[in-house]
Enzyme design. Structure first.
Site, short mmCIF file in Angstrom:
data_model
loop_
_atom_site.label_atom_id
_atom_site.label_comp_id
_atom_site.label_asym_id
_atom_site.label_seq_id
_atom_site.Cartn_x
_atom_site.Cartn_y
_atom_site.Cartn_z
N SER A 55 -24.19 -35.42 25.35
CA SER A 55 -23.74 -36.64 26.05
C SER A 55 -24.84 -37.12 27.00
O SER A 55 -24.75 -38.24 27.53
CB SER A 55 -22.44 -36.36 26.83
OG SER A 55 -22.57 -35.20 27.62
N ASP A 93 -25.91 -27.86 23.90
CA ASP A 93 -25.62 -28.47 22.61
C ASP A 93 -26.84 -28.43 21.71
O ASP A 93 -27.95 -28.79 22.14
CB ASP A 93 -25.26 -29.96 22.81
CG ASP A 93 -23.76 -30.19 22.82
OD1 ASP A 93 -23.02 -29.38 22.22
OD2 ASP A 93 -23.33 -31.19 23.42
N LYS A 123 -23.93 -24.70 21.48
CA LYS A 123 -22.69 -25.28 20.96
C LYS A 123 -23.04 -26.10 19.72
O LYS A 123 -24.06 -26.79 19.69
CB LYS A 123 -22.00 -26.15 22.02
CG LYS A 123 -20.73 -26.85 21.48
CD LYS A 123 -19.83 -27.36 22.59
CE LYS A 123 -20.26 -28.69 23.19
NZ LYS A 123 -20.34 -29.82 22.21
N GLU A 192 -11.79 -31.44 21.17
CA GLU A 192 -11.95 -32.77 21.77
C GLU A 192 -10.96 -33.76 21.17
O GLU A 192 -10.89 -33.93 19.94
CB GLU A 192 -13.40 -33.27 21.58
CG GLU A 192 -13.62 -34.65 22.18
CD GLU A 192 -15.09 -35.00 22.40
OE1 GLU A 192 -15.97 -34.15 22.18
OE2 GLU A 192 -15.34 -36.15 22.82
O1 KIV Z 1 -21.85 -33.54 24.89
C1 KIV Z 1 -20.86 -33.28 25.60
O2 KIV Z 1 -20.81 -33.60 26.79
C2 KIV Z 1 -19.74 -32.60 24.98
C3 KIV Z 1 -18.47 -32.50 25.75
C4 KIV Z 1 -17.78 -33.81 25.79
C5 KIV Z 1 -17.58 -31.43 25.25
O3 KIV Z 1 -19.84 -32.14 23.87
#
Ligand code: KIV
Length: 275
Positions: A55, A93, A123, A192
């Site tokens: 994000s 991520d 993640k 989500e």
């Molecule tokens: O990228 C992110 O912030 C996310 C969250 C919304 C779980 O994957």
């Protein structure tokens, strides 16, 4: 006296800690951070997990989707966050196309995230299609957090950011995927934007914790994007978002006051300069 007793350092949150928290019925708190200063603040405030989310693409880089984020971007943000954290578990991520092409590439991406950025876990978005890849990454000693439901890296497949798995078939698939991710070795799963009843079902079915965003109170933990919950993004108001501050107004007021003081000559005053 043992080093453990004499040390003032907080006890670090590990992947095992969050699994134990589920077992003990203690909810898990998770927020995003993308830089040193915010990570330090959030860690000091007692968060359990800091997610360096892709994000960052939206709230830091100003893109419309998370797709443009590269592995190098994510490694940079994660390394900044890691330097600010003493206690929280830092999960990073893996960005779009850094793990979907081949298992070998995925392993290299996850390895770089751990070695170069110092992440504690990665993640990855998706279910069945990436299960074998997740197994390989976990086998290499890298903890993996799964992500099901609305997976923003697939936005062009979905076509909208609406709630997922409302229909029976998609809900069944999600339940199957959640079990597959647990069996593949994931230590937790983000859910989500799915119906709260389905999130409860998933959470009760699994031994590993679920962390919800727009998935209701039945999850084992909750995550929000820090910029959203701190009120920095005035224009983003989904139903699931609770704002804990109005930093947008605070910053506009503070900057407005500064501009005024500079222009009027009020800043700096005698005490704010060197003689
Ligand atoms: O990228 C992110 O912030 C996310 C969250 C919304 C779980 O994957």
């Amino acid at each position: 006296m043992s080093t453990e007793l004499s040390s003032n350092k907080p006890v670090k949150v590990t992947t095992q800690t969050v699994v134990d928290m589920k077992e003990a019925g203690e909810k898990i708190s998770m927020l995003t951070a993308y830089d040193f200063t915010m990570a330090k603040l959030i860690d000091n405030a007692g968060i359990d997990i800091i997610l360096v989310g892709d994000s960052a693409s939206n709230v830091i880089a100003g893109f419309e989707t998370t797709l443009p984020m590269t592995l190098d971007h994510m490694i940079y943000h994660t390394s900044c966050v890691v330097r600010g954290v003493d206690r929280a578990l830092v999960v990073a991520d893996l960005p779009f196309m850094s793990y979907q092409v081949t298992t070998k590439e995925a392993l290299i991406s996850a390895g770089r995230m751990m070695k170069e950025a110092g992440a504690h876990a990665v993640k990855m978005e998706g279910g069945k299609p990436i299960v074998e890849t997740i197994k390989r990454i976990v086998d290499a000693g890298i903890p993996v957090m799964g992500h099901l439901g609305l997976t923003p890296q697939s936005i062009y497949k979905f076509g909208t950011y609406k709630v997922r798995a409302k229909e029976e078939e998609e809900a069944e698939q999600l339940l199957t995927d959640a079990k597959l991710l647990q069996d593949a070795g994931c230590f937790s799963i983000v859910l989500e934007k799915i119906p709260s009843k389905l999130a409860i079902e998933v959470s009760q079915m699994l031994d590993i914790p679920t962390i919800g965003i727009g998935a209701g109170s039945g999850c084992d933990g909750q995550v929000l994007v820090s910029h959203d919950m701190l009120g920095l993004n005035k224009d983003f108001s989904p139903r699931f978002l609770r704002r804990y501050a109005d930093l947008h107004s605070e910053i506009i007021t503070a900057v407005g006051n500064y501009v005024h003081d500079v222009k009027s000559g009020d800043f700096p005053n005698d005490k704010e300069q060197y003689n």
